[in-house]
Design a protein around this motif. Structure first.
Motif, mmCIF file in Angstrom:
data_model
loop_
_atom_site.group_PDB
_atom_site.id
_atom_site.type_symbol
_atom_site.label_atom_id
_atom_site.label_comp_id
_atom_site.label_asym_id
_atom_site.label_seq_id
_atom_site.Cartn_x
_atom_site.Cartn_y
_atom_site.Cartn_z
ATOM 1 N N ARG A 166 78.158 11.944 -0.051
ATOM 2 C CA ARG A 166 76.802 12.166 0.644
ATOM 3 C C ARG A 166 75.800 12.088 -0.421
ATOM 4 N NH1 ARG A 166 74.530 17.280 -0.114
ATOM 5 N NH2 ARG A 166 75.820 18.714 -1.151
ATOM 6 N N GLN A 167 74.686 11.738 0.089
ATOM 7 C CA GLN A 167 73.356 11.680 -0.775
ATOM 8 C C GLN A 167 72.814 12.954 -1.244
ATOM 9 O OE1 GLN A 167 72.125 9.011 -2.069
ATOM 10 N NE2 GLN A 167 73.968 7.970 -1.212
ATOM 11 N N ARG A 172 74.312 18.769 5.168
ATOM 12 C CA ARG A 172 75.750 18.174 5.399
ATOM 13 C C ARG A 172 76.251 18.319 6.726
ATOM 14 N NH1 ARG A 172 76.733 23.037 1.085
ATOM 15 N NH2 ARG A 172 76.782 21.804 -0.733
ATOM 16 N N ARG A 173 77.153 17.641 7.162
ATOM 17 C CA ARG A 173 77.719 17.562 8.358
ATOM 18 C C ARG A 173 78.741 18.793 8.903
ATOM 19 N NH1 ARG A 173 79.837 11.545 7.993
ATOM 20 N NH2 ARG A 173 81.244 12.936 6.675
#
Length: 176
Positions: A166-167, A172-173
């Protein structure tokens, strides 16, 4: 509490004090506030935790909580010069050093480190968690080898547990 209060059925609370209603009430004149001073005046309030100048409870008790010292690495340390006690070609690790009695194990430590003081004249295979550059050079000069014990792999900073990247700064998901 007296018997009259105990037998007073149905009364949930005692009668409130009516202050400032004359001398006969028992709470007239100063209304139960004593004479003069800040506590006798309206608008006075004590700071939370103030104990009249006595050392307050929150300062009397010891501090508790997070401390980085709990997480410091503690090594069982041996100098290169001490390794001459082993036979040529021997495998040197923490258990071998402890068995020889060259050092005692540091408290709660399974980590082994070699420092560079002294000289070694025998070719040894050394298995350590950490070693100084000078100690490594002396062991290899004598014909020995140094094997570093693998540390637990840590996840990269921006890699999730499932391996997806992730960037930085991206939200966050949550859930799927």
């Amino acid at each position: 509490m007296n018997l009259a209060e105990a037998k007073a059925l149905g009364l949930k609370f005692p009668e409130r004090k009516r202050i400032g209603r004359g001398v006969g009430s028992g709470l007239g004149k100063t209304s139960g506030r004593g004479h003069k001073g800040a506590k006798a005046r309206s608008g006075w309030s004590r700071r939370i935790g103030w104990e009249g100048g006595q050392m307050p409870l929150y300062r009397r008790l010891p501090k508790v909580g997070f401390n980085n010292k709990n997480f410091e690495k503690v090594f069982t340390v041996v100098n290169v010069g001490d390794l001459d006690a082993f036979d040529a070609g021997a495998q040197v690790d923490l258990q071998a050093v402890l068995a020889k009695g060259l050092t005692s194990k540091e408290k709660q430590s399974d980590l082994f480190k070699i420092l560079g003081d002294g000289e070694v004249k025998k070719a040894l295979t050394v298995k350590v968690d950490a070693i100084t550059a000078s100690a490594r050079a002396k062991i290899e000069k004598a014909g020995g080898t140094v094997v570093l014990i693998e540390k637990k792999p840590r996840r990269d900073k921006f890699v999730a547990k499932d391996g997806s990247k992730r960037q930085p700064g991206a939200p966050r998901r949550r859930g799927k």
